[in-house]
Scaffold this motif. Sequence first.
Motif, PDB file in Angstrom:
ATOM      1  N   GLY A   1      -6.887   1.131   6.973  1.00  0.00           N
ATOM      2  CA  GLY A   1      -7.613  -0.119   6.757  1.00  0.00           C
ATOM      3  C   GLY A   1      -7.600  -0.615   5.324  1.00  0.00           C
ATOM      4  O   GLY A   1      -8.312  -1.560   4.987  1.00  0.00           O
TER       5      GLY A   1
ATOM      6  N   VAL B   1       0.854  -1.185   0.000  1.00  0.00           N
ATOM      7  CA  VAL B   1       0.000   0.000   0.000  1.00  0.00           C
ATOM      8  C   VAL B   1       0.893   1.239   0.000  1.00  0.00           C
ATOM      9  O   VAL B   1       1.891   1.289   0.749  1.00  0.00           O
ATOM     10  CB  VAL B   1      -0.944   0.004   1.233  1.00  0.00           C
TER      11      VAL B   1
ATOM     12  N   ASN C   1       7.128  -7.036  10.937  1.00  0.00           N
ATOM     13  CA  ASN C   1       6.120  -6.297  10.153  1.00  0.00           C
ATOM     14  C   ASN C   1       4.751  -6.439  10.821  1.00  0.00           C
ATOM     15  O   ASN C   1       3.890  -7.218  10.417  1.00  0.00           O
ATOM     16  CB  ASN C   1       6.078  -6.810   8.709  1.00  0.00           C
TER      17      ASN C   1
ATOM     18  N   ARG D   1      -2.567   2.925   7.070  1.00  0.00           N
ATOM     19  CA  ARG D   1      -3.203   3.095   8.380  1.00  0.00           C
ATOM     20  C   ARG D   1      -4.640   3.569   8.272  1.00  0.00           C
ATOM     21  O   ARG D   1      -5.137   4.265   9.139  1.00  0.00           O
ATOM     22  CB  ARG D   1      -2.386   4.046   9.270  1.00  0.00           C
TER      23      ARG D   1
ATOM     24  N   THR E   1      -6.138  -4.243   5.044  1.00  0.00           N
ATOM     25  CA  THR E   1      -7.049  -5.201   5.683  1.00  0.00           C
ATOM     26  C   THR E   1      -8.234  -5.497   4.772  1.00  0.00           C
ATOM     27  O   THR E   1      -8.605  -6.651   4.551  1.00  0.00           O
ATOM     28  CB  THR E   1      -7.541  -4.633   7.028  1.00  0.00           C
TER      29      THR E   1
ATOM     30  N   ASP F   1      -6.558 -10.025  11.129  1.00  0.00           N
ATOM     31  CA  ASP F   1      -7.919  -9.474  11.086  1.00  0.00           C
ATOM     32  C   ASP F   1      -8.774 -10.168  10.028  1.00  0.00           C
ATOM     33  O   ASP F   1      -9.998 -10.064  10.050  1.00  0.00           O
ATOM     34  CB  ASP F   1      -7.889  -7.968  10.799  1.00  0.00           C
TER      35      ASP F   1
HETATM   36  C1  LIG Z   1       1.879  -3.729   5.575  1.00  0.00           C
HETATM   37  C2  LIG Z   1       0.971  -2.757   4.816  1.00  0.00           C
HETATM   38  C3  LIG Z   1       0.467  -3.474   3.554  1.00  0.00           C
HETATM   39  C4  LIG Z   1      -0.198  -2.360   5.711  1.00  0.00           C
HETATM   40  O1  LIG Z   1      -1.077  -1.541   4.941  1.00  0.00           O
HETATM   41  P1  LIG Z   1      -2.162  -0.584   5.648  1.00  0.00           P
HETATM   42  O2  LIG Z   1      -3.181  -0.252   4.617  1.00  0.00           O
HETATM   43  O3  LIG Z   1      -1.495   0.539   6.315  1.00  0.00           O
HETATM   44  O4  LIG Z   1      -2.777  -1.558   6.743  1.00  0.00           O
HETATM   45  P2  LIG Z   1      -4.119  -1.319   7.569  1.00  0.00           P
HETATM   46  O5  LIG Z   1      -4.437   0.135   7.616  1.00  0.00           O
HETATM   47  O6  LIG Z   1      -5.143  -2.253   7.033  1.00  0.00           O
HETATM   48  O7  LIG Z   1      -3.670  -1.744   9.034  1.00  0.00           O
HETATM   49  C5  LIG Z   1      -3.569  -3.096   9.429  1.00  0.00           C
HETATM   50  C6  LIG Z   1      -3.274  -3.165  10.897  1.00  0.00           C
HETATM   51  O8  LIG Z   1      -1.931  -2.791  11.133  1.00  0.00           O
HETATM   52  C7  LIG Z   1      -1.874  -1.681  12.028  1.00  0.00           C
HETATM   53  N1  LIG Z   1      -0.785  -0.844  11.538  1.00  0.00           N
HETATM   54  C8  LIG Z   1      -0.744  -0.151  10.396  1.00  0.00           C
HETATM   55  N2  LIG Z   1       0.445   0.445  10.262  1.00  0.00           N
HETATM   56  C9  LIG Z   1       1.166   0.100  11.362  1.00  0.00           C
HETATM   57  C10 LIG Z   1       2.464   0.406  11.807  1.00  0.00           C
HETATM   58  N3  LIG Z   1       3.288   1.174  11.087  1.00  0.00           N
HETATM   59  N4  LIG Z   1       2.864  -0.115  12.979  1.00  0.00           N
HETATM   60  C11 LIG Z   1       2.050  -0.912  13.710  1.00  0.00           C
HETATM   61  N5  LIG Z   1       0.799  -1.243  13.338  1.00  0.00           N
HETATM   62  C12 LIG Z   1       0.372  -0.729  12.179  1.00  0.00           C
HETATM   63  C13 LIG Z   1      -3.231  -1.027  11.908  1.00  0.00           C
HETATM   64  O9  LIG Z   1      -3.537  -0.284  13.068  1.00  0.00           O
HETATM   65  C14 LIG Z   1      -4.110  -2.227  11.776  1.00  0.00           C
HETATM   66  O10 LIG Z   1      -4.212  -2.885  13.029  1.00  0.00           O
HETATM   67  P3  LIG Z   1      -5.613  -3.040  13.798  1.00  0.00           P
HETATM   68  O11 LIG Z   1      -6.349  -4.061  13.003  1.00  0.00           O
HETATM   69  O12 LIG Z   1      -5.227  -3.517  15.126  1.00  0.00           O
HETATM   70  O13 LIG Z   1      -6.256  -1.711  13.759  1.00  0.00           O
HETATM   71  C15 LIG Z   1       1.744  -1.457   4.405  1.00  0.00           C
HETATM   72  O14 LIG Z   1       2.317  -0.911   5.572  1.00  0.00           O
HETATM   73  C16 LIG Z   1       2.805  -1.720   3.371  1.00  0.00           C
HETATM   74  O15 LIG Z   1       2.515  -1.707   2.178  1.00  0.00           O
HETATM   75  N6  LIG Z   1       4.070  -1.927   3.802  1.00  0.00           N
HETATM   76  C17 LIG Z   1       5.163  -2.193   2.893  1.00  0.00           C
HETATM   77  C18 LIG Z   1       4.979  -3.487   2.120  1.00  0.00           C
HETATM   78  C19 LIG Z   1       4.670  -4.654   3.015  1.00  0.00           C
HETATM   79  O16 LIG Z   1       5.134  -4.757   4.130  1.00  0.00           O
HETATM   80  N7  LIG Z   1       3.886  -5.580   2.451  1.00  0.00           N
HETATM   81  C20 LIG Z   1       3.511  -6.808   3.134  1.00  0.00           C
HETATM   82  C21 LIG Z   1       4.542  -7.844   2.906  1.00  0.00           C
HETATM   83  S1  LIG Z   1       4.095  -9.345   3.774  1.00  0.00           S
END
Ligand SMILES: CC(C)(COP(=O)(O)OP(=O)(O)OC[C@H]1O[C@@H](n2cnc3c(N)ncnc32)[C@H](O)[C@@H]1OP(=O)(O)O)[C@@H](O)C(=O)NCCC(=O)NCCS
Length: 184
Positions: free
Chosen positions: A108, A100, A138, A106, A111, A147
């Motif tokens: 959703g 993302v 991560n 952050r 998710t 979730d």
């Molecule tokens: C991992 C990733 C896909 C999450 O995307 P996102 O859209 O921000 O995720 P969401 O908003 O759906 O959040 C998912 C959960 O993580 C939590 N969260 C989001 N960012 C966070 C952070 N930096 N640190 C801790 N928790 C975090 C959210 O609060 C949520 O938890 P909850 O269900 O308890 O509320 C994004 O950070 C990303 O693209 N990272 C780089 C690539 C990556 O890591 N891909 C996955 C490889 S396995």
Amino acid sequence: MTVPLVHAPVDVGLRAWVLADAEELAAMYADAREELTADAPWRSPAWFTVDGQRERIRSCLDADSVEGFVITASGAIVGNLSLDEIRRDILQSADIGYWVAPGARRRGVATRAIGLAVGHAFGCLGLHRIHATVDIDNRASSRALEDNGFHRVGVIRGFAMVGGGWRDHHLYQLSAEDWRAEPA
Ligand SMILES: CC(C)(COP(=O)(O)OP(=O)(O)OC[C@H]1O[C@@H](n2cnc3c(N)ncnc32)[C@H](O)[C@@H]1OP(=O)(O)O)[C@@H](O)C(=O)NCCC(=O)NCCS
């Protein structure tokens, strides 16, 4: 060609990649180039170009074992998700991967996108199991999977070379039976 489109009530959608997405994807990845290069130094400068993205989409469309999607929010592309290593043998399984854009995190998005992909994999493709491997630090990715009902089933030591070192990863899985018994 019909383009599958799946929408969640909250504005996040998954749409199968089309070649015309190359431009928007290239612009999105260019904005996050530092992170993407640090995580995966094997990405060449060509990968970040429109032609590079077009090539990536084309090879995905040509492969039976991959389904690539753009993640949308309010219609704009904010990330990508793929079902990889789709196996149509005794496993009937796939790996899931997603990214993302930093500006859309952050909220959703991951998710909800994972939830849509799971519904597609079990409901439309008829798969039996989805796997994901997540760097043990991560937290966001782990939460997004949990979730959606994924279970952590183990640790793979030194699974992937990230940031110059072999990193341990958690192995997650979700079976169609678990998903049907307990929809997230
Ligand atoms: C991992 C990733 C896909 C999450 O995307 P996102 O859209 O921000 O995720 P969401 O908003 O759906 O959040 C998912 C959960 O993580 C939590 N969260 C989001 N960012 C966070 C952070 N930096 N640190 C801790 N928790 C975090 C959210 O609060 C949520 O938890 P909850 O269900 O308890 O509320 C994004 O950070 C990303 O693209 N990272 C780089 C690539 C990556 O890591 N891909 C996955 C490889 S396995």
